[in-house]
Scaffold this active site. Structure first.
Site, PDB file in Angstrom:
ATOM      1  N   ASP A  45       0.818  -1.210   0.000  1.00  0.00           N
ATOM      2  CA  ASP A  45       0.000   0.000   0.000  1.00  0.00           C
ATOM      3  C   ASP A  45       0.854   1.263   0.000  1.00  0.00           C
ATOM      4  OD1 ASP A  45      -2.325  -1.428  -0.116  1.00  0.00           O
ATOM      5  OD2 ASP A  45      -2.827  -1.214   1.999  1.00  0.00           O
ATOM      6  N   GLY A  46       2.001   1.209   0.677  1.00  0.00           N
ATOM      7  CA  GLY A  46       2.900   2.363   0.698  1.00  0.00           C
ATOM      8  C   GLY A  46       3.413   2.709  -0.683  1.00  0.00           C
ATOM      9  N   ASN A 122      -4.971   8.434   2.133  1.00  0.00           N
ATOM     10  CA  ASN A 122      -5.261   7.775   3.408  1.00  0.00           C
ATOM     11  C   ASN A 122      -5.707   8.768   4.482  1.00  0.00           C
ATOM     12  OD1 ASN A 122      -4.977   5.093   2.838  1.00  0.00           O
ATOM     13  ND2 ASN A 122      -3.085   4.801   3.972  1.00  0.00           N
ATOM     14  N   GLU A 123      -4.771   9.637   4.891  1.00  0.00           N
ATOM     15  CA  GLU A 123      -5.100  10.572   5.960  1.00  0.00           C
ATOM     16  C   GLU A 123      -4.109  11.718   6.016  1.00  0.00           C
ATOM     17  OE1 GLU A 123      -2.036   8.220   6.995  1.00  0.00           O
ATOM     18  OE2 GLU A 123      -3.898   7.197   7.520  1.00  0.00           O
ATOM     19  N   ARG A 148      -7.801  20.243  22.671  1.00  0.00           N
ATOM     20  CA  ARG A 148      -6.493  20.177  23.328  1.00  0.00           C
ATOM     21  C   ARG A 148      -6.086  18.709  23.412  1.00  0.00           C
ATOM     22  NH1 ARG A 148      -9.172  24.362  25.916  1.00  0.00           N
ATOM     23  NH2 ARG A 148      -7.961  26.276  26.250  1.00  0.00           N
ATOM     24  N   ASP A 150      -2.874  15.589  21.804  1.00  0.00           N
ATOM     25  CA  ASP A 150      -1.656  15.310  21.038  1.00  0.00           C
ATOM     26  C   ASP A 150      -1.793  15.689  19.572  1.00  0.00           C
ATOM     27  OD1 ASP A 150      -0.499  14.393  23.310  1.00  0.00           O
ATOM     28  OD2 ASP A 150      -0.447  12.274  22.740  1.00  0.00           O
ATOM     29  N   ALA A 185      -5.388  11.406  21.828  1.00  0.00           N
ATOM     30  CA  ALA A 185      -5.175  11.693  23.252  1.00  0.00           C
ATOM     31  C   ALA A 185      -5.652  13.089  23.640  1.00  0.00           C
ATOM     32  CB  ALA A 185      -3.699  11.523  23.605  1.00  0.00           C
TER      33      ALA A 185
END
Length: 266
Positions: A45-46, A122-123, A148, A150, A185
Site C-alpha cells: 500500500d505504501g 489515506n489521511e 487540546r 496530542d 489523546a
C-alpha cells in the site's frame, strides 16, 4: 495504451517490475512515465501511496492497479504469481474504473502569501511542534470545539482502516463520500472538554482548524511529513478529484477488512 510501473525497490519487486514491463511491451503497449493511462504499483500500500502522489496532477486520466509482494493490501490485490494473468487483462480487457474519495488539505499562513494545497489518499494529521496541540475546530464555518491534545487525524473512507482505526475511528466504505476526524489523546477534565468521539462529515461539509497559541505545526499527508510555520488555518474537505482504480475482477472492501483484521489466514 500507455503504462508506467512503480516498484517498492526491493529485489523481488524490481524483478517483477522488469518482467511486467517486458510482457506489456510485447503486447505493444507503450511505456510512458510522464503520461500513463494506467500505473502498476508493485510492493504494498505504501508503494501505491507513492504512485498516487507522483501522479496526483492527472488523476482524471490515470488509473492504478496494485501487486502486493508482501501481505495483502487494501489497494494492492494482485499476487506475484498472477502477473501473467494481470498482463493479459491489461492488454486485452477493458477494465472497470472504481473511484475512491480523497481529502484536500489547504494550509493558509499568517502573512497571506501563497497557500499550500495537498491531496491525501489515506489521511492527514496535525500535531504541534512542541507541547499540546490547541486548535479551534470549525465545521461549516461554525465554531464546534477547542481541541487540546496530542493531535488530530483526518482520514478518507479507504484510509479509515489505517491510522484512523488505531485511534478508535470507524471503518467507512469507500462508496461513501466523507471525511473522518479522530482525536489523538485529547485532554478532557472539568476545565477542558472535547466531543471525545470521531466525527464523520459528509462531502459538502468543511472542517477548519485555527491555531490558538502556537503557529508552527507538523502536518502529515499520507507518508509525507511536513513542517509548516506561521499557520493561520488548516482546511479539510472532500475535493472533486478522486483516485481511479482499474478493476479487472471484484475486490470487495469488506472482504479486505475481514482478511486484514479478522481472518487467521495470511
Amino acid at each position: 495504451m500507455k503504462f508506467a510501473i512503480t516498484s517498492k525497490g526491493d529485489q523481488k519487486s524490481n524483478i517483477l517490475m522488469h518482467k511486467m514491463r517486458t510482457y506489456l511491451l510485447d503486447f505493444d503497449l507503450i511505456y510512458d512515465e510522464d503520461q500513463p493511462d494506467i500505473v502498476v504499483s508493485i510492493g504494498g500500500d505504501g508503494t501505491l501511496l507513492y504512485a498516487f502522489h507522483r501522479y496526483s496532477s492527472r488523476l482524471d486520466k490515470t488509473a492504478f492497479v496494485g501487486i502486493h509482494t508482501g501481505h495483502l493490501g487494501f489497494y494492492a490485490d494482485w499476487t506475484p504469481d498472477e502477473i501473467e494473468k494481470l498482463v493479459i487483462a491489461i492488454a486485452k480487457t477493458p477494465y472497470q474504473v472504481v473511484e475512491y474519495p480523497l481529502i484536500e488539505v489547504i494550509i493558509r499562513y499568517q502573512h497571506a502569501g501563497k497557500e499550500s494545497r495537498y491531496l491525501a489518499l489515506n489521511e492527514s494529521t496535525v500535531k504541534s511542534v512542541e507541547g499540546t496541540l490547541v486548535m479551534d475546530v470549525e465545521i461549516r464555518g461554525q465554531q464546534f470545539e477547542r481541541f487540546r491534545g496530542d493531535g488530530l487525524c483526518v482520514s478518507t473512507p479507504s484510509g479509515s482502516t489505517a491510522y484512523n482505526k488505531a485511534l478508535g475511528g470507524a471503518i467507512i466504505h469507500p462508496s461513501i463520500s466523507a471525511l473522518q476526524v479522530a482525536e489523538m489523546a485529547s485532554i478532557n477534565n472539568r476545565v477542558f472538554r472535547t466531543v471525545g468521539s470521531p466525527l464523520i462529515l459528509p462531502s459538502h461539509h468543511t472542517c477548519m482548524l485555527k491555531p490558538v497559541n502556537h503557529v508552527d505545526f507538523q502536518v502529515t499527508v499520507d507518508h509525507l511529513t511536513l513542517l509548516h510555520k506561521d499557520v493561520k488555518s488548516i482546511q479539510f474537505r472532500v475535493p472533486d478529484e478522486k483516485i481511479r482504480f482499474a478493476r479487472f475482477r471484484p475486490f470487495p472492501f469488506w472482504k479486505r477488512v475481514h482478511d486484514s483484521f479478522i481472518s487467521d489466514s495470511d
